[in-house]
Design an enzyme around this catalytic site. Sequence first.
Site, short mmCIF file in Angstrom:
data_model
loop_
_atom_site.label_atom_id
_atom_site.label_comp_id
_atom_site.label_asym_id
_atom_site.label_seq_id
_atom_site.Cartn_x
_atom_site.Cartn_y
_atom_site.Cartn_z
N GLY A 163 2.67 2.37 5.49
CA GLY A 163 3.78 1.67 5.91
C GLY A 163 4.25 2.36 7.36
O GLY A 163 4.75 1.78 8.06
N CYS A 175 1.98 0.12 -8.44
CA CYS A 175 3.11 0.57 -7.82
C CYS A 175 4.33 0.77 -8.55
O CYS A 175 5.06 1.66 -8.31
CB CYS A 175 3.16 -0.27 -6.47
SG CYS A 175 3.68 -1.96 -6.74
N GLU A 203 5.91 -3.34 1.04
CA GLU A 203 5.82 -3.03 -0.37
C GLU A 203 5.12 -1.55 -0.58
O GLU A 203 3.57 -1.62 -0.48
CB GLU A 203 5.16 -4.03 -1.26
CG GLU A 203 5.53 -5.40 -1.17
CD GLU A 203 7.01 -5.33 -2.15
OE1 GLU A 203 7.38 -4.49 -2.71
OE2 GLU A 203 7.64 -6.51 -2.19
N GLY A 210 0.77 -1.20 -0.07
CA GLY A 210 -0.07 0.06 -0.08
C GLY A 210 0.91 1.22 -0.03
O GLY A 210 2.06 1.18 -0.29
N SER A 211 0.29 2.26 0.63
CA SER A 211 0.99 3.45 0.39
C SER A 211 2.21 3.74 1.44
O SER A 211 2.10 3.00 2.60
CB SER A 211 0.13 4.77 0.82
OG SER A 211 -0.27 4.61 2.04
#
Length: 549
Positions: free
Chosen positions: A259, A310, A276, A254-255
């Site tokens: 994270g 991404c 990630e 995700g963003s």
Amino acid sequence: MALNTVVLEEVSLREEVRSLLARLGVEEMLANSSGSVAQSASAELQVHSPITGEVIARLPQPSESAAQEAIEAAHRAFLVWRNVPPPRRGELVRALGEELRSGAAELGRLVTLETGKILSEGLGEVQEMIDICSLAVGLSRQLEGRTIASERADHRMMETWHPLGVVGVISAFNFPVAVWSWNAALALVCGDAVVWKPSEKVPLTALAVQALFLRAAAKVGGVPEGLCAVLLGGPRLGELLVDSPRIALLSATGSTAMGRAVGPRLARRFARALLELGGNNAAIVCPSADLDLTLRAVAFAALGTAGQRCTTLRRLIVQESVYEDLISRLQQVYRSVVVGDPRAAGTLVGPLIDERSFAAMQAALEEARSAGATITGGERVPVAGAGGALRHAARQAGYDAFYVRPALVEVAAQIPVVKRETFAPILYVLKYRELEEAIALHNDVSQGLSSSIFTLNMREAERFLSASGSDCGIANVNIGTSGAEIGGAFGGEKETGGGRESGSDAWKQYMRRATNTINYGTRLPLAQGVSFEIEPAEGGATNGSPKPE
Ligand code: UN1
């Protein structure tokens, strides 16, 4: 085909979704039992298709206690599964791969209906799942540890890899099923259980994958109940995974903001984190580049999945001698690329996932414009045609569909908006003179996922791949930043989070390593030559360390 309006097919999405779910075995799964789908009637999850904005399904969300029970069940399943020989665990993943093969057309279509990515990319996502299953089946017979030279006589030292525990997977809307498979296929052969919290925007594909998994499990037999579970709902369920002491490894996609919230919470309880996060991927185009090839590669990397990968190409750094040529050709592509119904042949750019995404794109463009950028595209593309009626109904209910013409944004410098990841089809273009300058620009962002150089000059290519070149986890030559194969380790550095999923030796994160030292002699030499003599007891035993002469 009209370029400035989106013509939607007049097919009831709801009907089609229902029939796809039935064909993929979801109805049967939900009717027979919960099927490791944690649910209760505590709240309802509405699922929208970005194609029209309409509600295509309503699902119950699990209560916290149902979710906790799914985690406990996964732990119980792990205790059994860890003792199953890895090649037998591989049989389950082989069967899953077969289910995915036979359901590929339906699942790929469902990915398109739920995420808005074009059909070819929906099918490609399922192919990515099939591929990782194949890799994991092979891996199930190749999990290996090394033997290491011991400094002590009659000793052997080795590494053993053991199953780790329950793996939590939090995945994003843009790859609603492939990301789960990168984690789950490896985790299952490694002897772990998996609890999955997909994005609440795309729960239907997750349900379908769960149904295929359960079919595979029934076919191979001997799979403990609860080994793979799915939690459908909002962020609170993700937090349960983050904080549960049962989750040994959390893989979160995700963003960077997500994270930043998740990472420290996992660290607090010393859990493993596989992050990630955001990318801000760039390509450098050198004077010797094959511009026809570059144009195609840039188009796929920047426009594919409507800029919502991404790995999407977000920055293009072009040498001044080829700048005009490449940018004028790219502008033509941006003006003419077909934005439309992702189900229709010919469409290359489908809708954005939702209104927030559209608003973020417009805000970024506004920021660039006020900093003096030159922008091609970026405007909303209106919806017409028969399907417009469906969209109209969705609007009545307060939802809408968001189609945009992708934006090509020429900037003089790397202004703040260029350094942020806006998850939308915006490609910022910069000019450079010397390669060193291009590499410096390339690395001057906080993210470090994927990168490319386009050149036929070996020195430039090797410089880019060298220690002082690209600082990303993925660095390519003469191909774009997106569309990685599953055989390589996937992930990136800096604020991208440092995690690696998928191929190469990424499997090691799903196992725990034990170092074993075995003494097959009669003496007890100590490492580092340490002497630790105890008085000989009755019978004359000593520690057997070699005595200094
Ligand atoms: C993602 O966008 O989260 O390399 C994953 C790619 C795909 C995976 C993208 N194989 O573009």
